[in-house]
Write a protein that holds these residues in place. Structure first.
Motif, PDB file in Angstrom:
ATOM      1  N   ASN A  51       0.812  -1.216   0.000  1.00 12.80           N
ATOM      2  CA  ASN A  51       0.000   0.000   0.000  1.00 12.80           C
ATOM      3  C   ASN A  51       0.844   1.265   0.000  1.00 12.80           C
ATOM      4  O   ASN A  51       0.318   2.357   0.150  1.00 12.80           O
ATOM      5  N   GLY A  52       2.152   1.134  -0.172  1.00 18.21           N
ATOM      6  CA  GLY A  52       3.034   2.288  -0.307  1.00 18.21           C
ATOM      7  C   GLY A  52       3.282   3.044   0.977  1.00 18.21           C
ATOM      8  O   GLY A  52       3.549   4.244   0.943  1.00 18.21           O
ATOM      9  N   GLU A  53       3.218   2.365   2.113  1.00 19.02           N
ATOM     10  CA  GLU A  53       3.448   3.037   3.387  1.00 19.02           C
ATOM     11  C   GLU A  53       4.838   3.664   3.463  1.00 19.02           C
ATOM     12  O   GLU A  53       5.031   4.698   4.094  1.00 19.02           O
ATOM     13  N   TYR A  54       5.799   3.080   2.783  1.00 19.40           N
ATOM     14  CA  TYR A  54       7.161   3.591   2.801  1.00 19.40           C
ATOM     15  C   TYR A  54       7.291   4.932   2.077  1.00 19.40           C
ATOM     16  O   TYR A  54       8.312   5.606   2.182  1.00 19.40           O
ATOM     17  N   CYS A  55       6.280   5.345   1.346  1.00 24.89           N
ATOM     18  CA  CYS A  55       6.292   6.634   0.644  1.00 24.89           C
ATOM     19  C   CYS A  55       5.521   7.711   1.414  1.00 24.89           C
ATOM     20  O   CYS A  55       5.441   8.847   0.944  1.00 24.89           O
ATOM     21  N   SER A  56       4.963   7.393   2.565  1.00 20.86           N
ATOM     22  CA  SER A  56       4.194   8.370   3.327  1.00 20.86           C
ATOM     23  C   SER A  56       5.125   9.437   3.906  1.00 20.86           C
ATOM     24  O   SER A  56       6.311   9.218   4.084  1.00 20.86           O
ATOM     25  N   GLU A  57       4.562  10.603   4.219  1.00 25.31           N
ATOM     26  CA  GLU A  57       5.344  11.699   4.777  1.00 25.31           C
ATOM     27  C   GLU A  57       6.007  11.295   6.097  1.00 25.31           C
ATOM     28  O   GLU A  57       7.157  11.619   6.348  1.00 25.31           O
ATOM     29  N   ALA A  58       5.279  10.585   6.956  1.00 32.53           N
ATOM     30  CA  ALA A  58       5.814  10.191   8.258  1.00 32.53           C
ATOM     31  C   ALA A  58       7.008   9.249   8.098  1.00 32.53           C
ATOM     32  O   ALA A  58       7.997   9.361   8.823  1.00 32.53           O
ATOM     33  N   PHE A  59       6.927   8.327   7.160  1.00 31.93           N
ATOM     34  CA  PHE A  59       8.018   7.377   6.967  1.00 31.93           C
ATOM     35  C   PHE A  59       9.217   8.058   6.306  1.00 31.93           C
ATOM     36  O   PHE A  59      10.361   7.795   6.668  1.00 31.93           O
TER      37      PHE A  59
END
Length: 50
Positions: free
Chosen positions: A37-45
């Motif tokens: 789900n692309g969590e690694y591209c989120s602002e927080a990560f």
């Protein structure tokens, strides 16, 4: 220590095996990362990476 973990990926699995052999697992926090789900591209990560 935090280890960012992806289920069924070889590198986090190797880290888990090494930690299980040395027994310091109570000092380690495993944080699940959802790659699909692309969590690694989120602002927080992204804020965690230089």
């Amino acid at each position: 220590m935090k280890i960012y973990d992806v289920e069924n990926y070889p590198n986090p699995l190797q880290a888990r095996i090494a930690l299980a052999e040395k027994k310091p697992t109570e000092k380690v926090e495993f944080v699940a990362v959802d790659l699909l789900n692309g969590e690694y591209c989120s602002e927080a990560f992204l804020a965690k990476k230089p």
